[in-house]
Scaffold this active site. Structure first.
Site, PDB file in Angstrom:
ATOM      1  N   GLY A  11       0.775  -1.230   0.000  1.00 36.86           N
ATOM      2  CA  GLY A  11       0.000   0.000   0.000  1.00 36.86           C
ATOM      3  C   GLY A  11       0.809   1.283   0.000  1.00 36.86           C
ATOM      4  NE  ARG A  64     -12.501 -12.787 -12.372  1.00 37.78           N
ATOM      5  CZ  ARG A  64     -11.273 -12.825 -11.859  1.00 37.78           C
ATOM      6  NH1 ARG A  64     -10.842 -11.838 -11.121  1.00 37.78           N
ATOM      7  NH2 ARG A  64     -10.486 -13.849 -12.096  1.00 37.78           N
ATOM      8  CG  HIS A 108       0.629  -1.598 -15.381  1.00 34.21           C
ATOM      9  ND1 HIS A 108       0.426  -2.819 -14.766  1.00 34.21           N
ATOM     10  CD2 HIS A 108       1.486  -1.827 -16.398  1.00 34.21           C
ATOM     11  CE1 HIS A 108       1.141  -3.734 -15.387  1.00 34.21           C
ATOM     12  NE2 HIS A 108       1.786  -3.163 -16.386  1.00 34.21           N
ATOM     13  CG  ASP A 144      -2.370  -3.909 -16.344  1.00 39.38           C
ATOM     14  OD1 ASP A 144      -2.863  -3.395 -15.323  1.00 39.38           O
ATOM     15  OD2 ASP A 144      -1.616  -4.892 -16.313  1.00 39.38           O
TER      16      ASP A 144
HETATM   17  C1  GRF Z   1       2.843  -0.851  -7.674  1.00 36.72           C
HETATM   18  O1  GRF Z   1       4.027  -1.014  -8.407  1.00 36.72           O
HETATM   19  C2  GRF Z   1       1.674  -0.666  -8.611  1.00 36.72           C
HETATM   20  O2  GRF Z   1       2.003   0.004  -9.792  1.00 36.72           O
HETATM   21  C3  GRF Z   1       1.303  -2.089  -8.937  1.00 36.72           C
HETATM   22  O3  GRF Z   1       1.474  -2.794  -7.729  1.00 36.72           O
HETATM   23  C4  GRF Z   1       2.459  -2.122  -6.939  1.00 36.72           C
HETATM   24  C5  GRF Z   1       1.795  -1.854  -5.625  1.00 36.72           C
HETATM   25  O4  GRF Z   1       2.683  -1.314  -4.692  1.00 36.72           O
HETATM   26  N1  GRF Z   1      -0.028  -2.172  -9.495  1.00 36.72           N
HETATM   27  P1  GRF Z   1       2.109  -0.671  -3.354  1.00 36.72           P
HETATM   28  O5  GRF Z   1       1.212  -1.720  -2.711  1.00 36.72           O
HETATM   29  O6  GRF Z   1       1.371   0.560  -3.715  1.00 36.72           O
HETATM   30  O7  GRF Z   1       3.328  -0.415  -2.521  1.00 36.72           O
END
Ligand code: GRF
Length: 211
Positions: A11, A64, A108, A144
């Site tokens: 997070g 889902r 992403h 994505d």
């Molecule tokens: C990030 O690199 C985000 O782009 C990807 O997952 C990762 C999450 O990292 N979707 P965090 O949990 O925000 O530290």
């Protein structure tokens, strides 16, 4: 704008979104942090900051669609009107995507449309690309997929490995995502027929990411 953040893990992007929404000037506030993973570290952090958290384990659902209906209801029950995926590791059903159409961002860790999916940094290195980065985009049904809001890029150096590249890109994510969220909250970015339009102030605020 009342924002819900969807997480599955650490997070760190969520923390940056929370921090930006704590500022007096913010037009967005975080109404809920949701996770499909009850053990997500980000839940504890958000709770410690007085933010409402809910976790619902997707493994408790056979389909889902049923899980997504529950997530949707949770968001609505908490009067959320905009959502941000921040390391949320679940694919959304089409109904969920349609419910939040143009009110749903994802970040992403690649320069989309290259390297959708997982293992982006290793794949970028293996492909020999010379630039990598991150993308904030609106969520659509494909993984994505969706109109790109903004990107931030960095050079790949010969000494980079997946870990070093990942940490450089994560720093960019932490800068880019809060700015994009605030621009939506201030209505400085609008979307029509999948075309993204930027008011002059939005262009100015995204200027620092130009290469
Ligand atoms: C990030 O690199 C985000 O782009 C990807 O997952 C990762 C999450 O990292 N979707 P965090 O949990 O925000 O530290």
């Amino acid at each position: 704008m009342r924002v819900g953040i969807l997480i599955s893990g650490f997070g760190s992007n969520m923390i940056k979104l929370l921090e930006s929404c704590e500022k007096k000037s913010s037009s967005a506030s975080i109404g809920l942090v949701f996770s499909n993973n009850p053990r997500a570290d980000g839940l504890k952090y958000a709770h410690s900051k007085g933010i409402k958290t809910v976790s619902i384990d997707h493994k408790d659902f056979k389909e889902r669609k049923l899980f997504d209906e529950k997530v949707n209801k949770t968001l609505l029950d908490n009067n959320i009107d905009f959502i941000c995926n921040a390391g949320f590791m679940r694919i959304h059903s089409e109904d969920f995507v349609n419910n939040w159409f143009n009110r749903h961002l994802n970040i992403h860790p690649s320069l989309l449309p290259s390297f959708k999916g997982l293992d982006t940094h290793k794949r970028a290195l293996d492909a020999g690309v010379k630039f990598a980065g991150c993308t904030v985009h609106l969520v659509r049904a494909g993984v994505d997929e969706g109109p790109i809001i903004s990107q931030a890029a960095t050079s790949i150096r010969s000494i980079d490995n997946a870990e070093s590249l990942g940490s450089k890109i994560l720093k960019l994510e932490h800068k880019l995502y809060p700015i994009c969220l605030q621009l939506f909250a201030e209505k400085l970015i609008t979307v029509s027929n999948d075309k993204v339009s930027y008011k002059a102030e939005a262009i100015k605020k995204l200027e620092e990411f130009k290469v």
